[in-house]
Design a protein around this motif. Structure first.
Motif, PDB file in Angstrom:
ATOM      1  N   GLY A  99       0.874  -1.167   0.000  1.00  0.00           N
ATOM      2  CA  GLY A  99       0.000   0.000   0.000  1.00  0.00           C
ATOM      3  C   GLY A  99       0.904   1.208   0.000  1.00  0.00           C
ATOM      4  N   HIS A 100       0.599   2.230  -0.798  1.00  0.00           N
ATOM      5  CA  HIS A 100       1.504   3.384  -0.784  1.00  0.00           C
ATOM      6  C   HIS A 100       0.960   4.491   0.112  1.00  0.00           C
ATOM      7  N   THR A 101       1.877   5.109   0.848  1.00  0.00           N
ATOM      8  CA  THR A 101       1.477   6.098   1.852  1.00  0.00           C
ATOM      9  C   THR A 101       1.359   7.504   1.283  1.00  0.00           C
ATOM     10  N   THR A 131      -9.255   6.444  -1.284  1.00  0.00           N
ATOM     11  CA  THR A 131      -9.274   5.282  -2.185  1.00  0.00           C
ATOM     12  C   THR A 131      -7.916   5.048  -2.848  1.00  0.00           C
ATOM     13  N   ASP A 132      -6.989   5.982  -2.648  1.00  0.00           N
ATOM     14  CA  ASP A 132      -5.683   5.861  -3.317  1.00  0.00           C
ATOM     15  C   ASP A 132      -4.618   6.497  -2.440  1.00  0.00           C
ATOM     16  N   ASP A 133      -4.037   5.785  -1.459  1.00  0.00           N
ATOM     17  CA  ASP A 133      -4.178   4.352  -1.393  1.00  0.00           C
ATOM     18  C   ASP A 133      -4.137   3.925   0.068  1.00  0.00           C
ATOM     19  N   GLY A 165       6.353   7.448  -2.391  1.00  0.00           N
ATOM     20  CA  GLY A 165       6.690   7.888  -3.747  1.00  0.00           C
ATOM     21  C   GLY A 165       5.988   7.224  -4.908  1.00  0.00           C
ATOM     22  N   GLU A 166       4.846   6.568  -4.666  1.00  0.00           N
ATOM     23  CA  GLU A 166       4.190   5.885  -5.794  1.00  0.00           C
ATOM     24  C   GLU A 166       3.696   6.876  -6.822  1.00  0.00           C
ATOM     25  N   GLU A 167       3.301   8.065  -6.352  1.00  0.00           N
ATOM     26  CA  GLU A 167       2.715   9.065  -7.252  1.00  0.00           C
ATOM     27  C   GLU A 167       3.803   9.882  -7.943  1.00  0.00           C
TER      28      GLU A 167
END
Ligand SMILES: [Zn+2]
Length: 465
Positions: A99-101, A131-133, A165-167
């Motif tokens: 899950g990305h913070t 919902t993200d995330d 850093g997923e985004e």
């Protein structure tokens, strides 16, 4: 401190299915789950700048309180990733829960509530990240707590990763973990964001599990010409050349191409759709009929339109600085989402042919950092577990799909991990990741609870001894 109420079923013992051996009273657990969820949503991890370390530390504190060790790995001090592991007996390879913070930023004036207050109204929770995330983050954290509290005997390690850093800044997140901490996260399977439980009316129509995703491979368009006076028309006007190139590429219907994942998606969708829709989903699989259906998709089902092709969407146009000056240069951007097996040099050559103008240069944008990889398999123990749990919880089939967006699963698939994107309850219209990145992002309490329960059941199914 809240405590988990355990409901021990009389007579349940070894030999019973895992959900019966490790029963959970979800209604009793709901206040605790929502409290953890709110606490995470209230931490502003807008990326940029991220500040994911605050979220990682909050999760670490919760896990530590119950005796679960966690490690923080950070390329930059303010951008830590959390990795926690519960050991199994080692007879099978680990399962990774992701899950990305970080979250995307907000335009506060467009929200009707404070986006970082986790406001609850009519059983909906409003917050950036709902919902993200952070829904997946809280689900992963709760599953770790439950595994520990119930002393679940596991035949594989469960690794929980709350990544930064997923985004758009994967260098501090998944890329860093994969390149610098691979032994700590190496796994056979991963469960991450990207799917959804699609409701229709009051029942679940199907459960979408993403097994593949498109790859962002955008280009810049640079039109050049002589600068000049705005009173003198010119055939070499860079603004006109750019506009023409944008118009041509924006209306270009790139070829329809199916792969293993999308073919399975339409076959299975046809099997559970009303006859009128089923005809369409079967026809897209038939080269003789695909063109007509494709036109229908463009008008009515944009999610399906993008799924069957490498898509090209103009998103930026820039040129000029004075109303009476023809600029020497004008630039545009095409957001291109490639099918995983696209031959890009060939595709860019075709794009140049469509533009048909030597005054417009096509410059591949800086690599998005999302590697292409083959779809994850649908004949694995984990995929079968997802099917069994969907049937048990929702009496609904699983449909494997391909996500049009990009996620951290790309990096893991490229390393051979079988990754499955799952997600919360939602209507089919929005498709996967519905509501993500939008103003007033929200999720229902029921959707949060079902997401945790779905993950829990799946983990038990594939990992309980
Ligand atoms: Zn996300």
């Amino acid at each position: 401190m809240m405590r988990l109420a355990l409901l021990l079923l009389a007579g349940a013992g070894m030999g019973a299915a895992a959900p019966e051996r490790y029963p959970v009273d979800w209604a009793k657990l709901e206040p605790e789950i929502l409290e953890h969820f709110s606490a995470l949503l209230k931490i502003d991890t807008s990326n940029p700048p991220g500040n994911e370390t605050r979220a990682a530390q909050a999760i670490e504190a919760v896990l530590k309180r119950e005796g679960i060790a966690a490690q923080l790995f950070a390329l930059e001090p303010s951008r830590a990733n959390l990795v926690a592991r519960i050991k199994g007996n080692g007879s099978k390879k680990p399962l990774l829960i992701l899950g990305h913070t970080d979250v995307v930023g907000v335009q506060r004036d467009r929200w009707s509530v404070d986006p970082f207050a986790a406001v609850r109204k009519n059983n909906l929770i409003y917050a950036r990240g709902a919902t993200d995330d952070k829904d997946h983050v809280v689900a992963g954290m709760m599953v770790m707590l439950l595994l520990k509290r119930l002393h679940v005997a596991l035949d594989r390690d469960i690794i929980f990763v709350a990544e930064a850093g997923e985004e758009g800044t994967t260098n501090v997140g998944i890329d860093y973990l994969v390149s610098q901490h691979w032994p700590e996260i190496e796994a056979e399977y991963a469960l991450a964001e990207g799917g959804s439980v699609v409701e229709e009316g009051d029942h679940v129509h199907h459960v979408l599990i993403n097994v593949s995703e498109k790859v962002p491979r955008g280009v810049r368009l640079v039109a050049r010409g002589p600068s000049g006076h705005g009173s003198r028309p010119s055939t070499q006007n860079a603004v006109v050349h750019l506009a023409t190139a944008i118009a041509r590429t924006g209306s270009w219907q790139t070829p329809v191409r199916l792969n293993e994942a999308t073919r399975a998606y339409f076959e299975r969708l046809a099997a559970i759709s009303p006859p009128r829709d089923a005809v369409r989903y079967r026809a897209i699989l038939d080269p003789a009929k695909a063109a007509e259906v494709d036109r229908y998709f463009l008008e009515h089902e944009p999610g399906h339109y993008t799924m069957v092709r490498t898509s090209v969407v103009p998103t930026v146009m820039q040129g000029g600085f004075r109303s009476n000056v023809i600029p020497g240069q004008a630039e545009g951007y095409l957001d291109i989402r490639a099918l995983p097996d696209e031959d890009l040099p060939k595709f860019y050559a075709e794009l140049r042919r469509v533009i048909g103008d030597p005054a417009v240069e096509v410059v591949p944008a800086q690599n998005s950092g999302r590697p292409a990889a083959p779809p994850s398999r649908t004949d694995t123990a984990l995929f079968h577990a997802l099917e069994a749990v969907s049937r048990r919880m929702f009496n609904a089939p699983v449909i494997p799909g391909m996500l049009a967006g990009a996620t951290d699963s790309a990096q893991l698939r490229a390393r051979g991990v079988q990754c499955y994107g799952f997600g919360p309850l939602g209507s089919g219209g929005d498709g996967p990741l519905g509501g993500a990145h939008s103003d007033n992002e929200n999720i229902s309490v029921r959707a949060v609870m079902k997401l945790v329960e779905f993950l829990w059941n799946t983990v038990l199914d594939v990992a309980a001894d």
